[in-house]
Design a protein around this motif. Structure first.
Motif, PDB file in Angstrom:
ATOM      1  N   ARG A 100      -9.211  10.457  -7.929  1.00 30.05           N
ATOM      2  CA  ARG A 100      -8.723  11.436  -7.043  1.00 30.05           C
ATOM      3  C   ARG A 100      -8.526  12.802  -7.870  1.00 30.05           C
TER       4      ARG A 100
ATOM      5  N   LYS B 284       0.929  -1.304  -0.172  1.00 33.10           N
ATOM      6  CA  LYS B 284      -0.055   0.029   0.079  1.00 33.10           C
ATOM      7  C   LYS B 284       0.829   1.268  -0.080  1.00 33.10           C
ATOM      8  N   GLU B 285       1.855   1.189   0.876  1.00 36.67           N
ATOM      9  CA  GLU B 285       2.711   2.543   0.818  1.00 36.67           C
ATOM     10  C   GLU B 285       3.452   2.744  -0.369  1.00 36.67           C
TER      11      GLU B 285
ATOM     12  N   ALA C  94       1.417   3.878  -3.368  1.00 37.86           N
ATOM     13  CA  ALA C  94       0.694   5.200  -3.178  1.00 37.86           C
ATOM     14  C   ALA C  94       1.861   6.127  -3.892  1.00 37.86           C
TER      15      ALA C  94
ATOM     16  N   GLY D  47     -10.619   8.692  -1.035  1.00 35.43           N
ATOM     17  CA  GLY D  47      -9.843   8.100   0.173  1.00 35.43           C
ATOM     18  C   GLY D  47      -8.345   7.681  -0.099  1.00 35.43           C
ATOM     19  N   GLU D  48      -7.813   6.722   0.825  1.00 35.16           N
ATOM     20  CA  GLU D  48      -6.584   6.346   0.332  1.00 35.16           C
ATOM     21  C   GLU D  48      -6.336   5.445  -0.771  1.00 35.16           C
TER      22      GLU D  48
END
Lengths: 286, 276
Positions: A260, A233-234, A237, A267-268
């Motif tokens: 986005r 995830k990190e 991103a 959201g994330e």
């Protein structure tokens, strides 16, 4: 970081100069720790040094400078004798890209027996290991087949079985899915995940984002350095950094990034397709 | 199209000959050949023929297959028969005497004996070895049979390993050749027309990529083998060890009896003076 299996300190490597050309540095002072039992994906474009890293860890190459410690033993110690290296090699398995060029014997079960035979085990012990390795990769029914009768994914599973029959603590996958069709990739990934559950530390080198997503930790390499390091995830991103390294992001992550940018409250970042679908569903209901 | 090539001449099966220990089969073949060359009299040749027919029956391999395997050496058979027929000098009057051609009774018998010998040699050895033993089992047999020679620094293990790898890669390389041929055909290569020289030259664009790829494969395989702790034959064990069964000892005894039988028949026929 409680139990580091792999510790790399200031690791550098250059291929020797060929002719009049200068020695080409591939890795620049790499520092890395990998926990025992983790599943680490290494991403990077061609020439980023990821395969060289795998070969250094697999003791095929020796570093120009720096240290590698595996399971508490320093594998780069120049004072190591042949026998000590042999014992260390048994602890680290490698699965390569081309399944055809890893299989030695003309019968599947004899190929799996090749590693344990080299270790000098007793015949009954080899038999037991071969059978359990065949079960682990789900290829028991093909024990007596010839390798050329199998599909790419099946051959790669046999190669993995050949490695696990040696009972290694760690397996390195050097682009092991790159030559396979989607079915073959899925078969191999399933095996890789199952082995990790059994406690084997896995380092998985790949080009494929969708495979990297399945790992506990993703490392992104570029020009011989580690550029990104974190959970999938990190890492995913950071789409811009990834693109700068010549890599993409998973399609679903890209979709949410575009949403986005359009100003939608998404959201994330999202990395799995199921999660993306749920998120989209929720968004549409709003 | 290249895929149709069968490797060796192995016919899978489960006959008693298939199940014999490969080491025993190699020894049997040697004994069988020696026995063939010991035979001198008609009775012993009849005996050999009977035993060879028995072998064919035991192997349960189609007789037609075995006869087909003899086709390539038909010329040699005919040639040796003619040579023996015309050039064997015997005692007494020749049976046929036309101009310089003389055919003796001995010439006919020698020619027939030679034929029987060649036919049995081919049928017997191929049934005992190639037809009923898979190449890989044969390699194992050779390795274990010759193992004592490694004391004399004969690289027995290395030889067997090379055989195994060659057998493993033959289908892979055949497939690759097929692919390269298709690729070159797609670029307009022509392998079937023109003079012999032209056709040989047309093979170069196939052979070069094939060799390059074979070397790359060899390199990758060597690394993969090293990663799996391969370091030659020393300290290596095997999962499947060969075991001698009662049938193997039985086969050896039978073959020794066979050889002894031929010797006895030779002596017997020379005693009663019916040597030919």
């Amino acid at each position: 970081m409680t139990d580091p299996y792999l510790q790399i300190e200031n690791l550098s490597f250059s291929y020797p100069a060929q002719g009049e050309g200068e020695a080409a540095p591939v890795l620049h002072g790499l520092n890395l720790q990998i926990e025992r039992g983790s599943f680490v994906a290494v991403l990077g474009r061609n020439g980023s040094g990821k395969s060289t890293l795998a070969k250094l860890l697999g003791m095929i190459l020796t570093p120009t400078s720096g240290k590698i410690r595996m399971g508490g033993k320093e594998i780069t110690d120049p004072a190591l004798t042949e026998d000590e290296l042999f014992a260390l090699r048994a602890g680290v398995g490698m699965v390569f890209q081309n399944p055809d060029n890893q299989l030695v014997a003309t019968i599947v079960e004899e190929d799996i027996a090749f590693g344990p035979e080299n270790l000098g085990l007793a015949p009954e012990q080899i038999r037991a290991r071969v059978d359990s390795a065949l079960d682990t990769v789900g290829m028991r029914a093909y024990a007596k087949h010839a390798p050329h009768q199998l599909s790419g994914g099946q051959k790669q599973r046999i190669a993995i079985a050949g490695v696990i029959a040696m009972r290694p603590e760690c397996i390195l996958f050097d682009e092991s899915t790159a030559m396979l069709d989607p079915t073959g990739r899925a078969e191999v990934m399933q095996t890789v995940l199952a082995l990790n559950k059994e406690g084997i530390t896995e380092i998985f080198i790949t080009h494929n984002m969708n495979e990297a997503v399945l790992a506990d930790r993703v490392l992104v390499m570029d020009e011989g350095r580690i550029v990104l390091d974190g959970t999938p995830k990190e890492v995913f991103a950071q789409a811009d950094t990834l693109r700068g390294c010549g890599l993409g992001v998973p399609q679903v992550t890209e979709l949410f990034e575009v949403l986005r940018q359009q100003g939608l409250p998404v959201g994330e970042p999202v990395i799995s397709e199921e999660e993306g679908a749920e998120r989209l569903y929720a968004l549409l209901n709003q | 199209m290249l895929k149709d090539i069968t490797l060796g001449q192995y016919f899978p099966g489960n006959s008693i000959l298939h199940r014999l220990d490969p080491r025993v089969k190699i020894v049997l073949t040697v004994l069988y050949i020696v026995a063939l060359f010991l035979a001198k009299s008609m009775l012993s040749f009849v005996f050999i023929l009977c035993v060879t027919v028995l072998l064919v029956l035991l192997s349960r391999i189609n007789l037609r297959v075995i006869l087909k395997g003899m086709k390539p050496i038909l010329f040699i058979m005919v040639f040796t028969m003619i040579l023996n027929l015309f050039f064997t000098r015997g005692e007494g009057e020749p049976l046929v005497h036309v101009a310089f051609v003389r055919i003796y009774r001995e010439g006919i018998t020698t020619a027939v004996y030679m034929l029987v010998r060649i036919v049995c040699l081919l049928a017997g050895t191929s049934i005992l070895l190639t037809y009923t033993t898979s190449p890989i089992t044969l390699t194992d047999g050779i390795e274990q049979l010759l193992a004592p020679l490694s004391v004399l620094h004969v690289p027995v293990h290395e030889f067997a390993m090379m055989m195994t790898i060659a057998l493993r890669f033959i289908p892979t390389l055949i497939e690759e050749t097929d692919k390269i041929m298709s690729a070159q055909k797609a670029r307009g290569a022509d392998f079937t027309s023109g003079s012999l020289l032209h056709r040989v030259r047309a093979l170069i664009p196939i052979l070069i990529p094939l060799f390059v790829s074979a070397f790359r494969r060899a390199d990758e395989l060597a690394i993969a083998m090293e990663c799996r702790c391969y370091r030659g034959g020393a300290g290596r064990t095997r999962m499947n060890r060969l075991h001698m069964h009662i049938r193997d000892y039985g086969a050896l005894v039978c073959m020794v009896l066979f050889g002894a039988g031929i010797v006895v028949l030779n002596i017997y026929t020379s005693r009663i003076g019916y040597g030919l």
